[in-house]
Every structure is written in structure tokens, then in C-alpha cells.
Scaffold this motif. Structure first.
Motif: not given
Length: 327
Positions: A38, A41, A45-46, A208, A211, A215, A278, A281
Motif C-alpha cells: 500500500s 502505491a 504509483f499514485a 500509474g 495503482v 491496491c 484508494n 491506501m
């Protein structure tokens, strides 16, 4: 509901189940491994996804009446949930923010895009994508400010610092944040009106794209670590807010804005989507309510199979109804 939507739901459940199997066998480790995924991410990534999305938004072309009809009730509900949780004086300072984002953040990409495309065709998908372009930017930015403000209050309260010192700490932690910073940089790049260099854009796209699967795997591993027992009550309430209360508010505000037909149906179904990953995350970023959020993700996805057809039926019964189209 149509076949492609069910297939997408099945795919999501299978990926979560893979994560659950990895967690149960401790192939990658226990709960700390899920947290590490997490964090990857959240910190890698996020930010790439948020920067690229924000830098590429064409603000002049956005249908602002439709966008506002979605975000006014959604942000309003998020603030109401946050305020209600603040009054309960939760032990963890970030708990009100975590619950607020879990009750309002929709799975707009992995599930939402195929739902919009299958039900409403290209025209409905364009409405959905207008919401998606501002979704994470708006909700995550607002809830990050709330979380950081509460954390600063808790920390500074013990040290009896002034309000000014608390606000300064909040501002610093909010700006230097893996959600807010890439959004601000993306907005700056957008204002400069320059294209992203192709090589850089390819890197951002690659990061991207990780993500959602990361997750989902982390959600499955967290489910194996925490289980559902002890968190189903709170998860049921959060799922009810997400799947019933939020779309009802969007429907009411959309009608008040004069929306009818396909634009209204598209934003209502966007609001009716299950909770997005999200929120998991975000919960793991602040190490707060992780079991509860995991349960909500799973429960809301299961319940969506029942609630989505009911919302579609209600929309069809409206006087100015719409005709579903698969494109």
C-alpha cells in the motif's frame, strides 16, 4: 446489469482473492507486507497517476454544471461524516478522515469506466470521465487536509503550542504530501500549458497503471490479516452511506441543478459505485481503521450487485428517464 459489468466485478474479486491467498500463506509476509504494498502505491504509483491526470485536464472543456452536481453532495457528505466522527472523539486522530473517505470515494476507474461504457455508451462515458478527472484530486486533497490538521492538533496539543504553530505544521505536512504535492505540480504544469515529454509520460503511465492491481492485492492481504469479524458493523454503515445515501444526494442535487436524462443517470451511477481502493491506501498511510476499510471494500462490492439494478430501475422510473445504451 449487463455481462461486462459482472465480468469486471468477478475480475476484481479474483484479484482480491489472490491477495487473500498470498496473505493466508504468508508468501510475502503478514500484515506488514500489505502495508508495504500500500505504501508503494501511495508514495510511488499514485503520485505518478495524480500528476499526469492533473497536468492533462482540459478545464475549459469540463461540463461544470454536471461536475458540480456530483462533487457538491459528495464532498458535503464527506464533511458530514468527518464532523460526526470528530464528535465521537475517536482514539486515532486520523480515524474521522479515514471513515469519511471510505464512505465517499468511488471505484470510478476499474469498475466505474466499464459500468458507464456498458450502460450509457460513449456519451455517458464522457460524463463519467469528466468526474474521474477531478475525483482523486478533489476528495483526496480535502481529506488529506482534514487528516493532517487533526494529527497536528493532537501533536501540538500535548506540547501546548499556539494555533499558529498548529496551522503551520498542518500546512507543511499537507503540502509535502504524496497526494497533494503531485496535484499541485500537475496544476502548475497545466498552467504552463506545455506537453509532458513522451519519455516522461511513458514512465508516468507505467507507474500509474500499477495503482489498482497493487491496491487490490493489498486489500486481499489485509483481509487475510484482519478478517471480517469485529468490523462488519462499521463496514455495513459505511457501505450504506456509499451505496445508498451518496447516490440519493447526488440524484437530489442533480435534479436541483436541472439535470435530466443521461447526464443525471451517469453521475448517479458514479456515486452508486462501491468504495474505491484508494480509501485502503489512505487508511494504511495513517495506520488507522485498516480492518474496517478492508471489510467495507469487500462488503460494498458484494452489495453493489444488488443496489446497482435498484438505482437503474429508479432512474428509469423518473419522469424524464433515460434509455440505457451499450454504445
Amino acid at each position: 446489469m449487463v455481462g461486462p459489468i459482472y465480468l469486471k466485478l468477478v475480475a476484481i474479486f479474483i484479484v482480491v482473492a489472490i491477495g487473500w491467498g498470498v496473505g493466508r500463506t504468508r508468501f510475502l509476509g503478514g500484515g506488514e507486507a500489505a502495508r508495504a504494498l500500500s505504501n508503494a502505491a501511495f508514495y510511488l504509483f499514485a503520485p505518478a497517476l495524480l500528476f499526469r491526470t492533473t497536468a492533462r485536464i482540459d478545464f475549459e472543456q469540463l461540463p461544470w454544471s454536471i461536475v458540480l452536481a456530483y462533487f457538491i453532495p459528495v464532498v458535503g457528505l464527506m464533511l458530514l461524516v468527518y464532523a460526526q466522527q470528530r464528535r465521537r472523539a475517536a482514539a486515532a486522530p486520523a480515524a474521522p478522515s479515514v471513515r469519511a473517505i471510505t464512505a465517499t470515494f468511488s471505484n470510478t476507474v476499474q469498475l466505474g469506466i466499464p459500468v458507464a461504457a456498458a450502460l450509457f455508451g460513449e456519451a455517458g462515458l464522457s460524463v463519467h470521465l469528466a468526474v474521474v478527472s477531478l475525483h482523486a484530486l478533489t476528495l483526496l486533497s480535502v481529506v488529506t487536509v482534514l487528516a493532517e490538521l487533526d494529527l497536528s492538533r493532537a501533536a501540538e496539543g500535548h506540547a501546548r503550542r499556539s494555533l499558529g504553530a498548529t496551522l503551520a505544521t498542518t500546512a507543511r505536512n499537507t503540502l509535502i504530501h504524496p497526494v497533494v504535492m503531485p496535484v499541485l505540480l500537475g496544476l502548475l504544469w497545466n498552467l504552463l500549458d506545455g506537453p509532458i515529454p513522451p519519455a516522461v509520460d511513458e514512465i508516468l503511465v507505467t507507474l500509474g497503471q500499477a495503482v489498482v492491481p497493487v491496491c487490490l492485492i493489498a486489500t486481499g492481504m489485509s483481509l487475510a490479516h484482519y478478517g471480517l469479524r469485529g468490523s462488519l458493523g462499521a463496514a455495513s454503515v459505511l457501505s450504506l452511506l456509499k451505496l445508498v445515501v451518496q447516490p440519493a444526494l447526488v440524484l437530489a442535487v442533480g435534479l436541483a441543478f436541472g439535470l435530466r436524462g443521461l447526464p443525471l443517470a451517469a453521475i448517479v451511477m458514479c456515486a452508486a459505485l462501491p468504495a474505491g481502493t484508494n480509501s485502503m491506501m489512505f487508511a494504511q498511510r495513517y495506520a488507522t481503521r485498516e480492518a474496517e476499510v478492508t471489510s467495507t471494500l469487500v462488503l460494498s462490492m458484494l452489495a453493489f450487485v444488488v443496489t446497482a439494478p435498484l438505482w437503474l430501475l429508479l432512474l428509469q422510473l423518473l419522469p424524464a428517464g433515460w434509455v440505457a445504451s451499450g454504445g
